[in-house]
Structure formats: C-alpha cells, structure tokens
Design a protein around this motif. Structure first.
Motif, PDB file in Angstrom:
ATOM      1  N   SER A 171       0.819  -1.214   0.000  1.00  0.00           N
ATOM      2  CA  SER A 171       0.000   0.000   0.000  1.00  0.00           C
ATOM      3  C   SER A 171       0.853   1.264   0.000  1.00  0.00           C
ATOM      4  CB  SER A 171      -0.944  -0.006   1.203  1.00  0.00           C
ATOM      5  OG  SER A 171      -0.231   0.176   2.417  1.00  0.00           O
ATOM      6  N   ILE A 172       2.058   1.198   0.576  1.00  0.00           N
ATOM      7  CA  ILE A 172       2.897   2.398   0.631  1.00  0.00           C
ATOM      8  C   ILE A 172       3.898   2.470  -0.516  1.00  0.00           C
ATOM      9  CG2 ILE A 172       2.715   2.430   3.149  1.00  0.00           C
ATOM     10  CD1 ILE A 172       5.810   1.769   3.088  1.00  0.00           C
ATOM     11  N   LEU A 173       4.200   1.335  -1.170  1.00  0.00           N
ATOM     12  CA  LEU A 173       5.188   1.374  -2.250  1.00  0.00           C
ATOM     13  C   LEU A 173       4.793   2.326  -3.375  1.00  0.00           C
ATOM     14  CD1 LEU A 173       6.508  -2.295  -2.626  1.00  0.00           C
ATOM     15  CD2 LEU A 173       7.741  -0.270  -1.833  1.00  0.00           C
ATOM     16  N   PRO A 174       3.546   2.284  -3.889  1.00  0.00           N
ATOM     17  CA  PRO A 174       3.205   3.262  -4.939  1.00  0.00           C
ATOM     18  C   PRO A 174       3.218   4.695  -4.427  1.00  0.00           C
ATOM     19  CG  PRO A 174       1.253   2.036  -4.262  1.00  0.00           C
ATOM     20  CD  PRO A 174       2.428   1.354  -3.640  1.00  0.00           C
ATOM     21  N   ILE A 175       2.851   4.888  -3.158  1.00  0.00           N
ATOM     22  CA  ILE A 175       2.913   6.238  -2.578  1.00  0.00           C
ATOM     23  C   ILE A 175       4.357   6.691  -2.466  1.00  0.00           C
ATOM     24  CG2 ILE A 175       2.236   7.679  -0.621  1.00  0.00           C
ATOM     25  CD1 ILE A 175       0.085   5.656   0.029  1.00  0.00           C
ATOM     26  N   PHE A 176       5.234   5.781  -2.037  1.00  0.00           N
ATOM     27  CA  PHE A 176       6.659   6.097  -1.917  1.00  0.00           C
ATOM     28  C   PHE A 176       7.245   6.455  -3.276  1.00  0.00           C
ATOM     29  CE2 PHE A 176      10.997   4.408  -2.371  1.00  0.00           C
ATOM     30  CZ  PHE A 176      11.669   5.205  -1.463  1.00  0.00           C
ATOM     31  N   TYR A 177       6.905   5.688  -4.311  1.00  0.00           N
ATOM     32  CA  TYR A 177       7.452   5.966  -5.639  1.00  0.00           C
ATOM     33  C   TYR A 177       6.949   7.296  -6.187  1.00  0.00           C
ATOM     34  CZ  TYR A 177       8.891   1.043  -5.779  1.00  0.00           C
ATOM     35  OH  TYR A 177       9.475  -0.163  -5.514  1.00  0.00           O
ATOM     36  N   ALA A 178       5.706   7.671  -5.863  1.00  0.00           N
ATOM     37  CA  ALA A 178       5.115   8.884  -6.433  1.00  0.00           C
ATOM     38  C   ALA A 178       5.417  10.136  -5.617  1.00  0.00           C
ATOM     39  CB  ALA A 178       3.598   8.718  -6.557  1.00  0.00           C
ATOM     40  N   THR A 179       5.768   9.994  -4.337  1.00  0.00           N
ATOM     41  CA  THR A 179       6.044  11.150  -3.472  1.00  0.00           C
ATOM     42  C   THR A 179       7.299  11.883  -3.952  1.00  0.00           C
ATOM     43  OG1 THR A 179       5.042  10.035  -1.575  1.00  0.00           O
ATOM     44  CG2 THR A 179       6.534  11.857  -1.101  1.00  0.00           C
ATOM     45  N   GLN A 231      15.642  -4.573  -4.256  1.00  0.00           N
ATOM     46  CA  GLN A 231      14.406  -4.652  -3.479  1.00  0.00           C
ATOM     47  C   GLN A 231      13.391  -5.582  -4.141  1.00  0.00           C
ATOM     48  OE1 GLN A 231      11.811  -1.092  -3.125  1.00  0.00           O
ATOM     49  NE2 GLN A 231      12.214  -1.216  -0.931  1.00  0.00           N
ATOM     50  N   LEU A 232      13.301  -5.539  -5.461  1.00  0.00           N
ATOM     51  CA  LEU A 232      12.378  -6.422  -6.183  1.00  0.00           C
ATOM     52  C   LEU A 232      12.777  -7.883  -6.026  1.00  0.00           C
ATOM     53  CD1 LEU A 232      11.722  -4.487  -9.532  1.00  0.00           C
ATOM     54  CD2 LEU A 232      10.380  -4.483  -7.428  1.00  0.00           C
ATOM     55  N   VAL A 233      14.083  -8.153  -6.024  1.00  0.00           N
ATOM     56  CA  VAL A 233      14.553  -9.527  -5.815  1.00  0.00           C
ATOM     57  C   VAL A 233      14.167 -10.011  -4.424  1.00  0.00           C
ATOM     58  CG1 VAL A 233      16.596 -10.992  -5.630  1.00  0.00           C
ATOM     59  CG2 VAL A 233      16.424  -9.328  -7.488  1.00  0.00           C
ATOM     60  N   LEU A 234      14.321  -9.163  -3.426  1.00  0.00           N
ATOM     61  CA  LEU A 234      13.965  -9.528  -2.056  1.00  0.00           C
ATOM     62  C   LEU A 234      12.453  -9.755  -1.922  1.00  0.00           C
ATOM     63  CD1 LEU A 234      16.264  -7.016  -0.144  1.00  0.00           C
ATOM     64  CD2 LEU A 234      16.550  -9.497  -0.266  1.00  0.00           C
ATOM     65  N   ILE A 235      11.665  -9.003  -2.663  1.00  0.00           N
ATOM     66  CA  ILE A 235      10.214  -9.189  -2.627  1.00  0.00           C
ATOM     67  C   ILE A 235       9.832 -10.561  -3.165  1.00  0.00           C
ATOM     68  CG2 ILE A 235       8.046  -8.371  -3.665  1.00  0.00           C
ATOM     69  CD1 ILE A 235       9.060  -5.534  -3.369  1.00  0.00           C
ATOM     70  N   VAL A 236      10.623 -11.111  -4.084  1.00  0.00           N
ATOM     71  CA  VAL A 236      10.374 -12.469  -4.582  1.00  0.00           C
ATOM     72  C   VAL A 236      10.414 -13.461  -3.430  1.00  0.00           C
ATOM     73  CG1 VAL A 236      11.292 -14.317  -6.030  1.00  0.00           C
ATOM     74  CG2 VAL A 236      11.207 -11.981  -6.904  1.00  0.00           C
ATOM     75  N   LEU A 259      15.842  -0.548   2.687  1.00  0.00           N
ATOM     76  CA  LEU A 259      16.172   0.013   1.374  1.00  0.00           C
ATOM     77  C   LEU A 259      15.318   1.230   1.019  1.00  0.00           C
ATOM     78  CD1 LEU A 259      16.808  -3.148  -0.827  1.00  0.00           C
ATOM     79  CD2 LEU A 259      18.405  -1.280  -0.402  1.00  0.00           C
ATOM     80  N   LEU A 260      14.152   1.379   1.626  1.00  0.00           N
ATOM     81  CA  LEU A 260      13.300   2.525   1.299  1.00  0.00           C
ATOM     82  C   LEU A 260      13.997   3.863   1.587  1.00  0.00           C
ATOM     83  CD1 LEU A 260       9.834   1.194   2.527  1.00  0.00           C
ATOM     84  CD2 LEU A 260      10.572   1.513   0.168  1.00  0.00           C
ATOM     85  N   PRO A 261      14.481   4.123   2.803  1.00  0.00           N
ATOM     86  CA  PRO A 261      15.209   5.386   3.022  1.00  0.00           C
ATOM     87  C   PRO A 261      16.540   5.435   2.285  1.00  0.00           C
ATOM     88  CG  PRO A 261      15.322   4.005   4.983  1.00  0.00           C
ATOM     89  CD  PRO A 261      14.337   3.360   4.064  1.00  0.00           C
ATOM     90  N   VAL A 262      17.169   4.273   2.063  1.00  0.00           N
ATOM     91  CA  VAL A 262      18.427   4.249   1.316  1.00  0.00           C
ATOM     92  C   VAL A 262      18.200   4.701  -0.121  1.00  0.00           C
ATOM     93  CG1 VAL A 262      20.237   2.755   0.398  1.00  0.00           C
ATOM     94  CG2 VAL A 262      19.486   2.481   2.761  1.00  0.00           C
TER      95      VAL A 262
END
Length: 479
Positions: free
Chosen positions: A293-301, A384-389, A360-363
C-alpha cells in the motif's frame, strides 16, 4: 583412527531418513482448480482499469477529481469486507455439504453480480453488486480447501506453485479486457457504433468477459469436477439442525476413525496449532499488504519529501516487473526449494527479507537526493524487487502449515476459514494503517522515519510469531 560403532548402539533417531515417494498431481481435477482460480482473479483484474472512469461517468463525484479515489476504494473494499465476514461460515459449511455445491454457488454469484455491475448506472447499484458478490463468493477459500483435499504433503508445494499460472493469465487478460473493451462504441465505432445497448452501458462488454469465464467454469465444475470430501451431510438435515439445536447431541463415545472423518465444531477447531498459524499468517498478510500500500505512494512522493517522484508509467512498470519475477520464480523453483530446504526455512527467509526491504526505502531516497535517478537508485530498486520475490514465497510455504494444523482431514475447510478470517481482517486494516502512518510521517515537524520504524516492528512481530511454528509441518500431521 576410525572407531567402529556397533549397529545396536546407534540410536534409532540417528538412522537416515528414507526418501518419501512423491504423489503425482491429480491433473484430472487439478486443471479444473486452475480454471476456478483464474475466474476468481479475473474479476478484480478486469474491474481495475475502468472503475475510475466509471465513477466519473455516473456523476457521483460531481466533477471533483479528488473524490474519485475515495469511491473507487469503497467499491474495492466492500466485497473484501463482506467476503471476510462470510468466509468462515462458507468454509465450515463446505466441510458438511461438500465443496462442489458452494463452488457452483460462488461461480453463479460472480456471473450474476458482474452482469448487474455492467448494467448499473448508479453508485448504489455498483455497491450492491460488489457487496452481494463478496457475501456469496467464497471462491478463493473453497479453492484452497479443494486443493488441500486432493493433495498431500508431498505434492502440495508443487500444486501451489502452479497456481501462479492462473494469476499470471488473469493479470494479463483482465486488464486488457477491462481497458480495451470498455466504451466499445467509442473505441470501435465500425463494430459497435450501432449498438444502443453498449452506448447505454459502456462497460457491459468488459464485464461480460468474467461473466462468460465464470459461466464456463460453472459448466465444467458441474459436469467434470468431482466432490473432494467423502463425508457429506444432506442439506435438508442441516437445515433441520439449524432450526432444532436440540437435535444435535455430542456423542459420548466415538471411534478414532469416525472422529477423523467427521467435521468438528468450531470450538474444537480452535486449537493451539490453528491459532498459531492464523496469527503467523495474519502478521505476514498485515506486513505484505501494508508494504504494497505504501510502495506506490513512496514511488510517487516527491524526492524532497522522502519518495522518488516517479510517474505512473514507471510505477506500473516496476509493479509489473515485480509480479512477473514473483510468479515465474515460484512456478519454476518453489517446489524444488521446498523439497531441499523445507517450508519453515523458506518462510523464515522470506520474513527476514522484509528487513532489508524496509531498510532500502530510506536508502533509495537518500541515493535519489544525492545522485538523482541514476543507476545507483535503479540498482537498489532492483535489489528490493529480488527480495520481494523471497517475501512472496512465504504465502506458498504457509499453505503447508495450514494443512498440517487442521485437527482432522474433515475439518480442513473450517481450519482454512478461521485462518482466512484473520487474514481478511489484516487485509482490511493493513493498507489503511500503512498509508496513514506514511502520510503522518511526511507531515511537517514529524519524524520522517516513523513509517520505517512501524514496518520494521511489523516484520519482527511476524518473525517472532513464526518461531512458534514447527520446523517441519509434517510433525504436526504425525501427532
């Protein structure tokens, strides 16, 4: 010098384990389950592309674009809430009368409510259609129950990995059908320009795709799908039991064989094993849906506020890449990894991967502030995408624990219903909490790291609860 130890002194527990023969997948029934799963996913994937424009067209927002997301969210959550409230009831009932009647009911609910959705011209009509669909569509839970009925511990991981095929196909066909077939009179005037029906109901053709799919699945289920449970109570007898509670008396003496084939009451299903799996799965779902829920918000902020300032096409490409990697990896490798490492190791590895995902988000934001959207940022996003797998594989691993936690084979439906009830609550709360904490942390004079502390705490809670699970789910089945 090698010391020879007599065979009689070797403890039995140290004897090498004999390899367990794997049961082949029952493809004569399994392909039908894949079709049922596809028809369930197709509904949500088809609605997503045109729902915002539909909200604008019916005029409920009166031209206020800021209200579109609000009404779209109500439609999406309405079916999820009613499905969560009814999943336990339908799951318990499926243990008594069988999976097949309720699957047929769910398919009929999908077909009829999607048809009414396409014919609705008011928000109330749309909302009622989604509420009824959620209340009677116990499809997802019943499919999992049926899957666990026709498999065992040796072939369940492979079967669940193949279930990703249904999701991949639905995620491809659904958006195409929902986007390309909406407003067909305007998009394809040479073909549909003369149809007054499609001019009056411009989203009916898009809704017809899941209607047709559910109808085909209903026919296939009715004629080809075999009931997966052997103990079926007559529906008339159950109705009499509901109206005459005195008719049911708990047997004082029952053979162990009878207990193993008799659905247990809810209180007997709520064992320590079931509650442990429900809590572990609920914590996993809470973190996962909150993160998404926060990933798209994080990418767009904007970058200066802690995000990446990405536009919708790039955000969509990131999520599409993530979904492709997760599905392909599970289809190709999950069963082999499960055979080698076991469900517990995969589950804990996936949960532990949540720690660097959050870090990785703040990084990533710090790299964007320092170097702009360069190769370093995209490398961190790729990591991050690899870790999400690995995080996504937790759900496939959890199925083994769900099956093993059932008090008996006849109570798999009730067991899965309890666990899905908790998961449904987490799916309702997770996105709201995640988005609220993210927005709160971005406000002036607030701690921008608060959202990361919040998600880090969620990860450690999920890991802590999962420590109470057995190292091998088969240990619970042997008890």
């Amino acid at each position: 010098m090698i010391v020879r130890q007599d065979d009689e002194e070797i403890p039995l527990l140290q004897q090498p384990e004999q390899p367990v023969a794997k049961t082949p997948l029952p493809w004569d029934q399994f392909w039908i389950i894949l079709l049922l799963q596809f028809s369930d996913y197709l509904v949500f994937e088809t609605l997503a592309p045109f729902t915002p424009q539909l909200i604008r067209d019916i005029g409920i927002t009166h031209g206020d674009e800021t209200q579109v997301g609000y009404y779209v969210g109500i439609l999406r959550s309405s079916s999820c809430v009613t499905q969560t409230l009814t999943i336990l009831y339908w799951s318990q009932l499926s243990d008594r009368i069988g999976r097949k009647p309720l699957i047929l009911m769910a398919l009929f609910a999908i077909a009829s409510t999607m048809l009414s959705f396409g014919l609705s011209r008011t928000f109330l009509g749309l909302l009622v259609s989604r509420i009824i669909c959620g209340a009677f569509d116990a499809h997802n839970g019943l499919i999992k129950n049926s899957l666990m009925d026709i498999t065992d511990a040796t072939n369940l991981p492979k079967a669940y990995a193949y279930m990703q095929i249904s999701f991949m196909l639905a995620s491809i066909i659904g958006p195409i059908a929902g986007g390309s077939l909406s407003q067909p009179a305007d998009r394809f005037p040479d073909i549909f320009g003369r149809s007054e029906l499609l001019k009056t109901y411009p989203y009916l053709l898009s809704c017809a795709v899941p209607v047709i799919c559910a109808s085909v699945a209903w026919l296939v289920t009715y004629f080809c799908f075999k009931e997966t449970i052997s103990t079926q109570a007559p529906l008339l007898g159950l109705i009499k039991e509901w109206f005459s509670p005195q008719a049911y008396t708990k047997p004082s003496t029952t053979s162990s064989n009878a207990l193993a084939t008799t659905p247990l009451p809810l209180r007997a299903v709520l064992t320590r094993k079931v509650l442990t799996v429900a809590a572990s799965n609920g914590a996993l779902v809470l973190f996962d849906v909150g993160l998404y829920s926060i990933l798209p918000i994080f990418y767009a902020t904007p970058i200066e506020l802690g995000g990446l300032s990405l536009d919708p096409p790039r955000i969509g490409a990131i999520f599409a890449t993530s979904a492709f990697l997760c599905n392909i990896f599970q289809i190709l490798f999950f069963a082999h990894l499960h055979d080698y490492f076991g469900a517990y190791v995969i589950l804990m590895t996936g949960l532990c991967s949540g720690i660097p995902i959050v870090v990785l988000l703040p990084v990533i934001n710090a790299l964007a502030r320092a170097h702009g959207m360069g190769w370093a940022v995209w490398l961190a996003i790729s990591l991050q995408l690899v870790l999400i797998v690995f995080l996504d594989m937790c759900f496939a691993s959890m199925v083994s624990f769900i099956r093993a936690s059932a008090p008996n084979r006849a109570s798999i439906g009730a067991t899965n219903g309890v666990i899905q009830l908790v998961a449904g609550g987490a799916m309702t709360v997770g996105p709201v909490c995640g988005a609220a904490v993210f927005s709160y942390s971005m406000q002036d004079a607030r701690d921008a790291w608060l959202v990361y502390y919040f998600f880090m705490a969620m990860v450690f809670i999920a890991i802590g609860i999962s420590l109470f699970l057995p190292r091998d789910p088969r240990l619970w089945e042997e008890v």
